[in-house]
Motif scaffolding. Structure first.
Motif, PDB file in Angstrom:
ATOM      1  N   ILE A   1       5.645  -8.589  -0.839  1.00 41.44           N
ATOM      2  CA  ILE A   1       6.941  -9.118  -1.252  1.00 41.44           C
ATOM      3  C   ILE A   1       6.931 -10.642  -1.188  1.00 41.44           C
ATOM      4  CG2 ILE A   1       7.863  -8.933   1.102  1.00 41.44           C
ATOM      5  CD1 ILE A   1      10.578  -8.283  -0.070  1.00 41.44           C
ATOM      6  N   VAL A   2       5.935 -11.208  -0.476  1.00 43.77           N
ATOM      7  CA  VAL A   2       5.749 -12.662  -0.370  1.00 43.77           C
ATOM      8  C   VAL A   2       4.269 -12.976  -0.574  1.00 43.77           C
ATOM      9  CG1 VAL A   2       7.713 -13.023   1.177  1.00 43.77           C
ATOM     10  CG2 VAL A   2       5.458 -12.547   2.142  1.00 43.77           C
ATOM     11  N   ASP A   3       3.962 -14.253  -0.768  1.00 41.51           N
ATOM     12  CA  ASP A   3       2.571 -14.650  -1.012  1.00 41.51           C
ATOM     13  C   ASP A   3       1.811 -15.017   0.255  1.00 41.51           C
ATOM     14  OD1 ASP A   3       2.492 -14.416  -3.894  1.00 41.51           O
ATOM     15  OD2 ASP A   3       3.841 -16.136  -3.949  1.00 41.51           O
ATOM     16  N   ASP A   4       2.514 -15.448   1.278  1.00 39.90           N
ATOM     17  CA  ASP A   4       1.844 -15.787   2.527  1.00 39.90           C
ATOM     18  C   ASP A   4       1.344 -14.506   3.196  1.00 39.90           C
ATOM     19  OD1 ASP A   4       1.911 -16.142   5.632  1.00 39.90           O
ATOM     20  OD2 ASP A   4       1.823 -18.177   4.835  1.00 39.90           O
ATOM     21  N   PRO A   5       0.049 -14.362   3.424  1.00 40.32           N
ATOM     22  CA  PRO A   5      -0.474 -13.091   3.941  1.00 40.32           C
ATOM     23  C   PRO A   5       0.033 -12.752   5.338  1.00 40.32           C
ATOM     24  CG  PRO A   5      -2.205 -14.766   3.886  1.00 40.32           C
ATOM     25  CD  PRO A   5      -1.037 -15.327   3.144  1.00 40.32           C
ATOM     26  N   TYR A   6       0.131 -13.746   6.203  1.00 42.27           N
ATOM     27  CA  TYR A   6       0.631 -13.494   7.559  1.00 42.27           C
ATOM     28  C   TYR A   6       2.077 -13.002   7.507  1.00 42.27           C
ATOM     29  CZ  TYR A   6       1.976 -14.436  12.412  1.00 42.27           C
ATOM     30  OH  TYR A   6       2.449 -14.331  13.701  1.00 42.27           O
ATOM     31  N   ASP A   7       2.892 -13.640   6.675  1.00 45.60           N
ATOM     32  CA  ASP A   7       4.291 -13.225   6.545  1.00 45.60           C
ATOM     33  C   ASP A   7       4.394 -11.824   5.951  1.00 45.60           C
ATOM     34  OD1 ASP A   7       5.140 -15.596   7.621  1.00 45.60           O
ATOM     35  OD2 ASP A   7       5.727 -16.506   5.708  1.00 45.60           O
ATOM     36  N   PHE A   8       3.548 -11.508   4.979  1.00 50.84           N
ATOM     37  CA  PHE A   8       3.542 -10.165   4.404  1.00 50.84           C
ATOM     38  C   PHE A   8       3.273  -9.122   5.486  1.00 50.84           C
ATOM     39  CE2 PHE A   8       0.620  -7.026   2.045  1.00 50.84           C
ATOM     40  CZ  PHE A   8       1.643  -6.117   1.844  1.00 50.84           C
ATOM     41  N   GLY A   9       2.297  -9.371   6.340  1.00 49.00           N
ATOM     42  CA  GLY A   9       1.999  -8.438   7.419  1.00 49.00           C
ATOM     43  C   GLY A   9       3.160  -8.260   8.369  1.00 49.00           C
TER      44      GLY A   9
ATOM     45  N   GLU B   1     -10.460 -13.663   4.882  1.00 50.10           N
ATOM     46  CA  GLU B   1      -9.524 -14.409   5.724  1.00 50.10           C
ATOM     47  C   GLU B   1      -8.077 -14.041   5.398  1.00 50.10           C
ATOM     48  OE1 GLU B   1     -11.950 -15.696   3.959  1.00 50.10           O
ATOM     49  OE2 GLU B   1     -13.366 -16.484   5.454  1.00 50.10           O
ATOM     50  N   THR B   2      -7.804 -13.829   4.112  1.00 54.47           N
ATOM     51  CA  THR B   2      -6.457 -13.446   3.701  1.00 54.47           C
ATOM     52  C   THR B   2      -6.102 -12.068   4.252  1.00 54.47           C
ATOM     53  OG1 THR B   2      -6.573 -14.754   1.667  1.00 54.47           O
ATOM     54  CG2 THR B   2      -4.994 -12.941   1.698  1.00 54.47           C
ATOM     55  N   ILE B   3      -7.015 -11.127   4.138  1.00 49.73           N
ATOM     56  CA  ILE B   3      -6.772  -9.778   4.646  1.00 49.73           C
ATOM     57  C   ILE B   3      -6.591  -9.807   6.159  1.00 49.73           C
ATOM     58  CG2 ILE B   3      -7.745  -7.457   4.854  1.00 49.73           C
ATOM     59  CD1 ILE B   3      -9.251  -8.031   2.213  1.00 49.73           C
ATOM     60  N   GLY B   4      -7.395 -10.623   6.830  1.00 49.22           N
ATOM     61  CA  GLY B   4      -7.265 -10.750   8.276  1.00 49.22           C
ATOM     62  C   GLY B   4      -5.912 -11.305   8.682  1.00 49.22           C
ATOM     63  N   ALA B   5      -5.375 -12.248   7.900  1.00 47.68           N
ATOM     64  CA  ALA B   5      -4.061 -12.819   8.210  1.00 47.68           C
ATOM     65  C   ALA B   5      -2.961 -11.778   8.067  1.00 47.68           C
ATOM     66  CB  ALA B   5      -3.785 -14.015   7.289  1.00 47.68           C
ATOM     67  N   ILE B   6      -3.081 -10.885   7.067  1.00 48.71           N
ATOM     68  CA  ILE B   6      -2.107  -9.802   6.914  1.00 48.71           C
ATOM     69  C   ILE B   6      -2.102  -8.935   8.167  1.00 48.71           C
ATOM     70  CG2 ILE B   6      -1.552  -7.699   5.616  1.00 48.71           C
ATOM     71  CD1 ILE B   6      -2.781  -9.107   3.130  1.00 48.71           C
ATOM     72  N   LEU B   7      -3.285  -8.567   8.630  1.00 47.62           N
ATOM     73  CA  LEU B   7      -3.383  -7.709   9.810  1.00 47.62           C
ATOM     74  C   LEU B   7      -2.857  -8.419  11.055  1.00 47.62           C
ATOM     75  CD1 LEU B   7      -6.837  -5.949   9.296  1.00 47.62           C
ATOM     76  CD2 LEU B   7      -4.590  -5.361   8.386  1.00 47.62           C
ATOM     77  N   ARG B   8      -3.091  -9.711  11.177  1.00 51.20           N
ATOM     78  CA  ARG B   8      -2.575 -10.449  12.329  1.00 51.20           C
ATOM     79  C   ARG B   8      -1.054 -10.472  12.332  1.00 51.20           C
ATOM     80  NH1 ARG B   8      -6.626 -14.014  11.061  1.00 51.20           N
ATOM     81  NH2 ARG B   8      -5.171 -15.541  10.188  1.00 51.20           N
ATOM     82  N   GLY B   9      -0.471 -10.605  11.150  1.00 52.51           N
ATOM     83  CA  GLY B   9       0.989 -10.569  11.076  1.00 52.51           C
ATOM     84  C   GLY B   9       1.546  -9.259  11.596  1.00 52.51           C
ATOM     85  N   GLY B  10       0.924  -8.145  11.180  1.00 55.97           N
ATOM     86  CA  GLY B  10       1.359  -6.845  11.669  1.00 55.97           C
ATOM     87  C   GLY B  10       1.162  -6.692  13.164  1.00 55.97           C
ATOM     88  N   GLN B  11       0.039  -7.187  13.669  1.00 62.10           N
ATOM     89  CA  GLN B  11      -0.240  -7.087  15.102  1.00 62.10           C
ATOM     90  C   GLN B  11       0.780  -7.871  15.925  1.00 62.10           C
ATOM     91  OE1 GLN B  11      -4.251  -8.536  15.119  1.00 62.10           O
ATOM     92  NE2 GLN B  11      -5.162  -6.530  14.724  1.00 62.10           N
ATOM     93  N   ASP B  12       1.166  -9.048  15.440  1.00 57.85           N
ATOM     94  CA  ASP B  12       2.116  -9.863  16.196  1.00 57.85           C
ATOM     95  C   ASP B  12       3.491  -9.197  16.271  1.00 57.85           C
ATOM     96  OD1 ASP B  12       0.198 -11.702  16.756  1.00 57.85           O
ATOM     97  OD2 ASP B  12       0.913 -13.230  15.342  1.00 57.85           O
ATOM     98  N   VAL B  13       3.914  -8.549  15.196  1.00 56.92           N
ATOM     99  CA  VAL B  13       5.189  -7.835  15.222  1.00 56.92           C
ATOM    100  C   VAL B  13       5.109  -6.649  16.183  1.00 56.92           C
ATOM    101  CG1 VAL B  13       6.703  -6.325  13.863  1.00 56.92           C
ATOM    102  CG2 VAL B  13       6.032  -8.561  12.975  1.00 56.92           C
ATOM    103  N   CYS B  14       4.005  -5.926  16.155  1.00 57.44           N
ATOM    104  CA  CYS B  14       3.842  -4.804  17.077  1.00 57.44           C
ATOM    105  C   CYS B  14       3.842  -5.285  18.522  1.00 57.44           C
ATOM    106  CB  CYS B  14       2.553  -4.038  16.761  1.00 57.44           C
ATOM    107  SG  CYS B  14       2.666  -3.042  15.254  1.00 57.44           S
TER     108      CYS B  14
ATOM    109  N   ALA C   1       7.308  -5.683  19.500  1.00 56.84           N
ATOM    110  CA  ALA C   1       7.932  -4.383  19.723  1.00 56.84           C
ATOM    111  C   ALA C   1       7.383  -3.689  20.965  1.00 56.84           C
ATOM    112  CB  ALA C   1       7.728  -3.489  18.502  1.00 56.84           C
ATOM    113  N   GLY C   2       6.324  -4.236  21.550  1.00 56.96           N
ATOM    114  CA  GLY C   2       5.748  -3.677  22.763  1.00 56.96           C
ATOM    115  C   GLY C   2       4.831  -2.497  22.536  1.00 56.96           C
ATOM    116  N   ILE C   3       4.181  -2.453  21.361  1.00 58.92           N
ATOM    117  CA  ILE C   3       3.317  -1.309  21.053  1.00 58.92           C
ATOM    118  C   ILE C   3       1.958  -1.787  20.552  1.00 58.92           C
ATOM    119  CG2 ILE C   3       5.264   0.201  20.511  1.00 58.92           C
ATOM    120  CD1 ILE C   3       4.628  -0.219  17.531  1.00 58.92           C
ATOM    121  N   PRO C   4       0.913  -0.960  20.747  1.00 59.98           N
ATOM    122  CA  PRO C   4      -0.403  -1.295  20.200  1.00 59.98           C
ATOM    123  C   PRO C   4      -0.590  -0.708  18.802  1.00 59.98           C
ATOM    124  CG  PRO C   4      -0.603   0.630  21.591  1.00 59.98           C
ATOM    125  CD  PRO C   4       0.860   0.228  21.620  1.00 59.98           C
ATOM    126  N   ILE C   5      -1.462  -1.335  18.020  1.00 60.30           N
ATOM    127  CA  ILE C   5      -1.983  -0.682  16.818  1.00 60.30           C
ATOM    128  C   ILE C   5      -3.273  -0.006  17.260  1.00 60.30           C
ATOM    129  CG2 ILE C   5      -2.873  -0.996  14.479  1.00 60.30           C
ATOM    130  CD1 ILE C   5      -1.042  -3.356  14.135  1.00 60.30           C
TER     131      ILE C   5
END
Length: 351
Positions: free
Chosen positions: A77-85, A120-133, A136-140
């Motif tokens: 929905i956005v172009d920034d990979p970290y924000d997308f994650g 690097e772009t794909i890694g940034a997406i995953l980091r964004g998801g990890q930071d939100v988790c 939320a106090g949960i692991p991926i």
């Protein structure tokens, strides 16, 4: 001999035909698809399934615990990979909060065009998801990856809830107040972004609302007077309010001037900055909506605007409305508002 010029990294949104929860199959089409599927025996432990289009499945473990299971994924929905994650993970976890549960674990769902996007772009997406988790106090704890034509990211999320505190989308009662936790307009903002017409303030608003976890759902589950709960996502406010009303056999009434909107989105909608999903939503359920005599195309677009990681929609006893609003405020949801009620009848009425 000169070095070859590296190919520019494409915009994430340019690689997908839709973005965020606007990617959802239209509700009318989805209903037809589900009707064609075979019915399976339902074990008594399955407390919530697909019968009322609820936010997640719930399975009874014992007298004190029920397991919530859900999944959600989409294209950028956005172009920034970290924000997308971050957006995708926040959206997926929301379904657990919408059932009144506490998330405990997630699995990653990753589909990426490996030959198009840098690692690097794909890694940034995953980091964004990890930071939100982490927030939320949960692991991926695992997941699955594929090489796909369009970039896709999301989560499987599991949570726990006491069986007596499950909040379905179908438990509303006549007279209940309707409260919305986040303002509308995310779909409009995403349409403006895709057309390079979203300024920095608009982008900041987009990120603020799509990455705020719906944690008040946990506290709302403790209130017996909260009778129904869901989150507003791809089918827009109208679609999810109709699901709530249909599940309870009631009519939803919304006071449109009380519905919070992200600043600036009405003007954008008036300029035609809307998603295709908004029109598909109206085609699917517009026949069940009563509109005022004076109703603009922009208002209709906002009513059906697909929300990615949207707010919780609460049906509660009217005497508890102030307490519900206070819980939202304490959680940082300053825009939460009482927007209507439920009454005898069918469909959705706009006032």
């Amino acid at each position: 001999m000169s070095e070859p010029t590296p190919s520019p990294v494409p915009r994430l949104t340019s690689l997908s035909h839709g973005g965020g929860c606007g990617c959802k199959i239209a509700p009318g089409v989805l209903s037809q698809i589900l009707q064609s599927t075979a019915a399976f025996p339902v074990p008594p432990e399955l407390l919530v399934g697909i019968e009322t289009s609820d936010d997640a499945a719930v399975y009874l473990l014992n007298d004190e615990q029920a397991l919530i299971a859900t999944t959600d994924f989409f294209m950028p929905i956005v172009d920034d990979p970290y924000d997308f994650g971050r957006i995708a993970a926040t959206n997926a976890i929301s379904d657990v909060y919408a059932m009144g549960g506490t998330p405990i674990m997630a699995l990653g769902l990753v589909g990426m065009p490996i030959n198009v996007l840098p690692l690097e772009t794909i890694g940034a997406i995953l980091r964004g998801g990890q930071d939100v988790c982490r927030d939320a106090g949960i692991p991926i704890a695992g997941g699955h990856t594929i090489d796909s034509v369009e970039p896709i990211y999301g989560l499987v999320v599991m949570g726990l809830v006491h069986p007596s505190r499950i909040k379905r989308n179908s438990g509303a009662r006549a007279g209940d107040a309707l409260i919305l936790g986040k303002p509308l307009g995310v779909g409009v903002l995403s349409a403006a972004l895709k057309k390079n017409q979203l300024d920095a303030a608009g982008y900041a608003a987009l990120m603020e609302h799509t990455t705020r976890l719906n944690k008040p759902g946990i506290a709302l589950a403790a209130l017996p007077e909260v009778h129904a709960l869901t989150d507003v996502t791809g089918f827009g406010l109208a679609g999810h309010a109709l699901e709530m009303a249909r599940g309870a056999g009631l009519k939803a009434r919304i006071q449109w001037d009380r519905v919070p909107l992200v600043p600036g989105v009405r003007a954008m909608a008036e300029q035609g900055l809307v998603t295709g999903a908004s029109g598909r939503n109206w085609t699917s359920y517009g026949h069940d909506i009563e509109l005022p005599a004076r109703w603009s195309d922009a208002d209709r677009a906002l009513l059906t605007d697909p929300q990615t990681s949207g707010g919780l929609l609460v049906a509660c006893a009217p005497g508890k409305a102030d307490e519900v609003l206070a819980l939202f405020r304490q959680g940082g949801f300053a825009d939460a508002a009482r927007i209507g009620d439920l009454t005898e009848g069918r469909g959705l009425e706009l006032r």
